[in-house]
Design a protein around this motif. Structure first.
Motif, short mmCIF file in Angstrom:
data_model
loop_
_atom_site.label_atom_id
_atom_site.label_comp_id
_atom_site.label_asym_id
_atom_site.label_seq_id
_atom_site.Cartn_x
_atom_site.Cartn_y
_atom_site.Cartn_z
N HIS A 1 -8.94 0.04 2.15
CA HIS A 1 -8.68 -0.03 3.58
C HIS A 1 -9.94 -0.47 4.35
CE1 HIS A 1 -6.83 0.93 7.41
NE2 HIS A 1 -7.87 1.70 7.73
N ASP A 2 -11.07 0.16 4.06
CA ASP A 2 -12.32 -0.21 4.73
C ASP A 2 -12.77 -1.61 4.36
OD1 ASP A 2 -12.41 2.22 6.03
OD2 ASP A 2 -13.75 3.16 4.56
N LEU B 1 0.81 -1.21 0.00
CA LEU B 1 0.00 0.00 0.00
C LEU B 1 0.85 1.27 0.00
CD1 LEU B 1 0.15 1.27 3.11
CD2 LEU B 1 -1.39 -0.63 3.59
N ASP B 2 0.18 2.35 -0.39
CA ASP B 2 0.76 3.70 -0.38
C ASP B 2 -0.28 4.62 0.25
OD1 ASP B 2 1.20 6.47 -1.33
OD2 ASP B 2 2.80 5.61 -2.55
N TYR B 3 0.15 5.45 1.20
CA TYR B 3 -0.81 6.27 1.94
C TYR B 3 -1.42 7.40 1.11
CZ TYR B 3 0.76 3.82 6.09
OH TYR B 3 1.03 2.83 7.01
N GLN B 4 -0.89 7.65 -0.06
CA GLN B 4 -1.46 8.67 -0.94
C GLN B 4 -2.36 8.06 -2.02
OE1 GLN B 4 -1.03 11.73 0.47
NE2 GLN B 4 0.21 12.66 -1.13
N ILE C 1 5.28 -5.94 -9.17
CA ILE C 1 4.22 -5.10 -8.64
C ILE C 1 4.54 -3.65 -9.01
CG2 ILE C 1 3.16 -4.20 -6.53
CD1 ILE C 1 3.66 -6.97 -5.27
N THR C 2 3.67 -3.04 -9.79
CA THR C 2 3.91 -1.68 -10.26
C THR C 2 2.87 -0.69 -9.76
OG1 THR C 2 2.69 -2.15 -12.31
CG2 THR C 2 5.08 -2.50 -12.34
N GLY C 3 1.87 -1.15 -9.04
CA GLY C 3 0.83 -0.26 -8.54
C GLY C 3 0.28 -0.74 -7.21
N THR C 4 -0.40 0.17 -6.55
CA THR C 4 -1.04 -0.15 -5.28
C THR C 4 -2.53 0.16 -5.37
OG1 THR C 4 -0.49 2.07 -4.45
CG2 THR C 4 1.04 0.27 -3.90
N PRO C 5 -3.37 -0.53 -4.60
CA PRO C 5 -2.98 -1.66 -3.75
C PRO C 5 -2.76 -2.92 -4.57
CG PRO C 5 -5.36 -1.41 -3.69
CD PRO C 5 -4.83 -0.27 -4.52
N THR C 6 -1.84 -3.74 -4.12
CA THR C 6 -1.67 -5.08 -4.66
C THR C 6 -1.70 -6.05 -3.48
OG1 THR C 6 -0.37 -4.40 -6.59
CG2 THR C 6 -0.13 -6.67 -5.86
N PHE C 7 -2.46 -7.12 -3.63
CA PHE C 7 -2.58 -8.13 -2.58
C PHE C 7 -2.01 -9.45 -3.07
CE2 PHE C 7 -6.06 -5.12 -2.10
CZ PHE C 7 -6.06 -4.84 -0.74
N ARG D 1 -4.69 -13.82 8.52
CA ARG D 1 -3.48 -13.10 8.94
C ARG D 1 -3.19 -12.03 7.89
NH1 ARG D 1 2.54 -15.36 8.07
NH2 ARG D 1 3.74 -13.95 9.43
N LEU D 2 -3.08 -10.77 8.34
CA LEU D 2 -2.81 -9.65 7.43
C LEU D 2 -1.37 -9.17 7.63
CD1 LEU D 2 -3.76 -7.35 5.46
CD2 LEU D 2 -4.27 -6.03 7.52
N ILE D 3 -0.65 -9.03 6.51
CA ILE D 3 0.70 -8.46 6.53
C ILE D 3 0.68 -7.21 5.66
CG2 ILE D 3 3.13 -8.79 5.95
CD1 ILE D 3 2.75 -11.77 6.39
N VAL D 4 1.15 -6.08 6.23
CA VAL D 4 1.16 -4.82 5.50
C VAL D 4 2.57 -4.53 5.01
CG1 VAL D 4 0.80 -2.33 5.63
CG2 VAL D 4 -0.78 -3.88 6.79
N LYS D 5 2.71 -4.34 3.70
CA LYS D 5 3.98 -3.97 3.09
C LYS D 5 3.90 -2.51 2.65
CE LYS D 5 6.04 -8.08 3.00
NZ LYS D 5 7.30 -8.37 3.71
N GLU D 6 4.66 -1.66 3.28
CA GLU D 6 4.68 -0.24 2.92
C GLU D 6 5.45 -0.07 1.61
OE1 GLU D 6 3.50 2.16 5.13
OE2 GLU D 6 3.18 0.96 6.93
N LEU D 7 4.79 0.51 0.60
CA LEU D 7 5.42 0.68 -0.71
C LEU D 7 5.15 2.08 -1.23
CD1 LEU D 7 7.01 -0.75 -2.98
CD2 LEU D 7 4.81 -1.40 -3.97
N PRO D 8 5.96 3.06 -0.84
CA PRO D 8 5.74 4.44 -1.29
C PRO D 8 6.14 4.63 -2.75
CG PRO D 8 7.74 4.33 0.02
CD PRO D 8 7.13 2.96 0.05
N ILE D 9 5.16 4.85 -3.62
CA ILE D 9 5.45 4.99 -5.05
C ILE D 9 4.90 6.29 -5.63
CG2 ILE D 9 5.59 2.51 -5.45
CD1 ILE D 9 2.72 2.61 -6.50
N LEU D 10 4.25 7.10 -4.78
CA LEU D 10 3.57 8.29 -5.31
C LEU D 10 4.22 9.59 -4.87
CD1 LEU D 10 -0.15 7.12 -4.92
CD2 LEU D 10 1.26 7.14 -6.98
#
Length: 272
Positions: A134-135, A123-126, A238-244, A148-157
């Motif tokens: 998210h919801d 994910l990316d927060y922007q 992976i070139t975009g978010t969100p990707t699961f 089980r959820l694993i969050v990978k921070e991926l800032p691309i924006l």
């Protein structure tokens, strides 16, 4: 590959086959299959031998016009083959990255840490669609207590995305998962564009020590975590978010909670 490209390929495949046939064979019924091993050797150096090129082209055109279903059949086969090959390639990528994907030692683990199914989110927060997802993810975890959820921070924006990621990872590393989870929710739920001031305000609202967060944001540890996430994303194409990543399947983009729940159900069915 688009269906148009597949159609061109299909016509090409039929044409290549036809070049190895004589006119009598081309005139045969479509119900009479031709085995590739039984075909004569293809012409050498582009020569057609005794077959007149114009006659052959006309016969090929007539054959396809009289039997258009063969193009559809070939396209279906090509599409099925392409999908199967893509799935095999993705499964191979996931096998090669399994350890770092599921057990990197620094990513947030939520939901049920002992769940029978693992959902990894890049994910990316922007990212607008990350905010929408998210919801949906929250609803999925609420309705299914065995994920089980694993969050990978991926800032691309851009720079602000990286600042938000650094803030989140700093809070996670220094102040714990509970504060991180609230902070993550605050940034994902924020409706506007983030900036430094708003990131600090949301961190404070989440119960984080903002000064401590800022002190650790540019550490070598955070640098390494972001670099590893980016390298993993590149390896997984992976070139975009969100990707699961769900089991051995990629979900590239936003998906409503009910569809994600169905994907989880299918994943569980393959585990039995």
């Amino acid at each position: 590959m688009t269906r148009t490209n597949l159609m061109i390929g299909a016509i090409g495949a039929v044409a290549v086959t036809a070049l190895g046939l004589n006119i009598a064979t081309l005139s045969a019924s479509i119900e009479e299959p031709v085995v590739a091993a039984d075909l004569p050797a293809p012409p050498v150096d582009g020569a057609l031998g005794d077959i007149d090129r114009e006659t052959l082209q006309a016969e090929m055109r007539r054959y396809l016009l009289e039997n258009p279903d063969i193009i559809v059949e070939v396209i279906d086969v090509l599409e099925a083959q392409r999908t199967a090959n893509a799935q095999l390639a993705e499964q191979q990528m996931l096998r090669e990255t399994n350890d770092v994907l599921l057990n990197d030692g620094y990513s947030f683990v939520g939901g049920n840490p002992d769940g029978d199914v693992t959902l990894v989110e890049f994910l990316d927060y922007q990212c607008t669609f990350c905010k929408r997802a998210h919801d949906e993810v929250a609803a999925l975890l609420s309705s299914d207590g065995n994920i089980r959820l694993i969050v990978k921070e991926l800032p691309i924006l851009g720079p602000v995305s990286e600042t938000a990621t650094r803030a989140a990872l700093s809070v996670l590393a220094e102040q714990g998962e509970e504060i991180y989870e609230v902070f993550n929710d605050q940034m994902m739920s924020f409706p506007g564009q983030l900036n430094d001031e708003m990131i600090d305000r949301l961190a404070e609202r989440s119960g984080a020590d903002v000064a401590a967060m800022r002190a650790n944001m540019d550490s070598r540890e955070i640098d390494a975590q972001i670099a590893q996430n980016r390298a993993l994303a590149e390896q997984l194409q992976i070139t975009g978010t969100p990707t699961f990543v769900l089991g051995d399947t990629f979900i590239r983009g936003y998906l409503p909670a009910d569809q994600m729940a169905e994907a989880v159900r299918l994943t569980r069915s393959t585990m039995r």
